[in-house]
Design an enzyme around this catalytic site. Sequence first.
Site, short mmCIF file in Angstrom:
data_model
loop_
_atom_site.label_atom_id
_atom_site.label_comp_id
_atom_site.label_asym_id
_atom_site.label_seq_id
_atom_site.Cartn_x
_atom_site.Cartn_y
_atom_site.Cartn_z
N ASP A 1 0.83 -1.21 0.00
CA ASP A 1 0.00 0.00 0.00
C ASP A 1 0.87 1.27 0.00
OD1 ASP A 1 -2.42 1.35 -0.02
OD2 ASP A 1 -2.59 1.38 2.17
N HIS B 1 2.16 3.39 -9.00
CA HIS B 1 1.96 1.97 -9.28
C HIS B 1 3.11 1.42 -10.11
CE1 HIS B 1 -1.88 2.30 -7.46
NE2 HIS B 1 -2.48 2.93 -8.44
N LEU C 1 10.66 -20.85 -4.84
CA LEU C 1 9.76 -19.95 -4.10
C LEU C 1 8.36 -20.08 -4.69
CD1 LEU C 1 9.15 -17.41 -2.24
CD2 LEU C 1 9.70 -16.01 -4.22
C1 IPE Z 1 -5.34 -2.70 -0.07
O1 IPE Z 1 -5.04 -1.37 -0.24
C2 IPE Z 1 -5.32 -3.43 -1.37
C3 IPE Z 1 -4.01 -3.58 -2.00
C4 IPE Z 1 -2.86 -3.18 -1.54
C5 IPE Z 1 -4.02 -4.27 -3.26
P1 IPE Z 1 -6.19 -0.26 -0.37
O2 IPE Z 1 -5.51 1.04 -0.58
O3 IPE Z 1 -7.18 -0.67 -1.40
O4 IPE Z 1 -6.88 -0.32 1.07
P2 IPE Z 1 -7.85 0.70 1.79
O5 IPE Z 1 -8.91 1.09 0.81
O6 IPE Z 1 -7.02 1.89 2.19
O7 IPE Z 1 -8.36 -0.03 2.97
C1 IPE Z 2 -1.64 0.21 -3.29
O1 IPE Z 2 -1.39 1.58 -3.31
C2 IPE Z 2 -1.83 -0.35 -4.66
C3 IPE Z 2 -3.19 -0.84 -4.95
C4 IPE Z 2 -4.19 -0.83 -4.13
C5 IPE Z 2 -3.40 -1.38 -6.28
P1 IPE Z 2 -2.57 2.63 -3.31
O2 IPE Z 2 -2.96 2.89 -4.72
O3 IPE Z 2 -3.69 2.18 -2.44
O4 IPE Z 2 -1.87 3.89 -2.72
P2 IPE Z 2 -2.46 4.89 -1.63
O5 IPE Z 2 -2.87 4.07 -0.45
O6 IPE Z 2 -3.62 5.59 -2.26
O7 IPE Z 2 -1.32 5.81 -1.34
MG MG Z 3 -4.11 2.44 -0.47
#
Ligand code: IPE
Ligand code: IPE
Ligand code: MG
Length: 251
Positions: free
Chosen positions: A26, A43, A137
Site C-alpha cells: 500500500d 503503481h 519460491l
Molecule cells: C489494499 O489497499 C489493497 C491492495 C494493496 C491491493 P487499499 O488502498 O485498497 O486499502 P484501503 O482502501 O485503504 O483499505
Molecule cells: C496500493 O497503493 C496499490 C493498490 C491498491 C493497487 P494505493 O494505490 O492504495 O496507494 P495509496 O494508499 O492511495 O497511497
Molecule cells: Mg491504499
Amino acid sequence: MDTLNKDDSGSDQMPKMPEHVAIIMDGNGRWAKQKGKLRTFGHKAGVESVRASVRFARTHKITALTLFAFSSENWKRPQDEVSVLMKLFKLVLTSEVKKLHANGVRLKVVGDLSPFDPKLVQKIKDAEALTQNNTELQLNIAANYGGRWDIVNAAQSLAQQVASGKLNPEDINETSFNANTAFADLPALDLLIRTGGEKRISNFLLWQCAYSEFYFTDTLWPDFNENSFLDAVISFNERQRRFGKISEQVI
Ligand code: IPE
Ligand code: IPE
Ligand code: MG
C-alpha cells in the site's frame, strides 16, 4: 531476545526466516502525490519493490510469498486508474515470467479471475503452467482477491460436496474448510506486512491470518526494499508466538 543468530565466530547471520509471508503493498498513490505526479506513476514505481521482495524471499529461502496486488474492492477506483493497473499487470506478467521461471519461482494468481480480460487470464494460465514444477519460491499474486470471497468460496465448495453426497456435514471442520480455501497447500501465514501506514487488513487474508504476526510500516510501497523486508523479519523474530499457551510453555 537476540534477533540475529550468531555463528561460532560470533558474527551476525540472518535472522530465522518465516515460511510464509504476505504483503499488503500500500501507498503507491501517496508516494506519487508527494512527488507531484499522477497516482499511476506510483503503481509503476511499485513494480521495482515487487522485484526486490521476490529477490529477498528467494535468496533467504522463504517458502511462500503472497502479494496483494488488487483487491475485490479496488474496482471502485476511478476507471482510468483501474485500467492502468490492469495494463500494468499484463505488462509485468509478460516481462517477468521468463526471469521468474529461470530463478525457479512457481507463480500462482489467486482471486476471482472471471471479470478479467480473457487475454490476461490466458497469460496467467500460461505463466502458471510454465512455472508449476519450480521449487525455489511459491509466489502468489492476489488479484481481485478478497478474504470474504475466499471464505464464501470455500463454504460453497463444501456445500456442493455435501449436496452431491461426497461429504458428510459432520466432516466439515477447520482442516477440511482450510483445504477448500485459495491457499490450502501453503504453510500457515507467519507474517503479514502492510506498508503505507494504515493499520487495517482491508479484506485480505481473513481466514489465514488467525495466528499471523502483523508488521505495519509507514514506508510507502515504492520505497520498500530488501532492507525494509529484513526489518520486518527482524521484528518477526522478536515476537513470542504463543498460540494460546503461556510464555513458559513455549520457551
Ligand atoms: C489494499 O489497499 C489493497 C491492495 C494493496 C491491493 P487499499 O488502498 O485498497 O486499502 P484501503 O482502501 O485503504 O483499505
Ligand atoms: C496500493 O497503493 C496499490 C493498490 C491498491 C493497487 P494505493 O494505490 O492504495 O496507494 P495509496 O494508499 O492511495 O497511497
Ligand atoms: Mg491504499
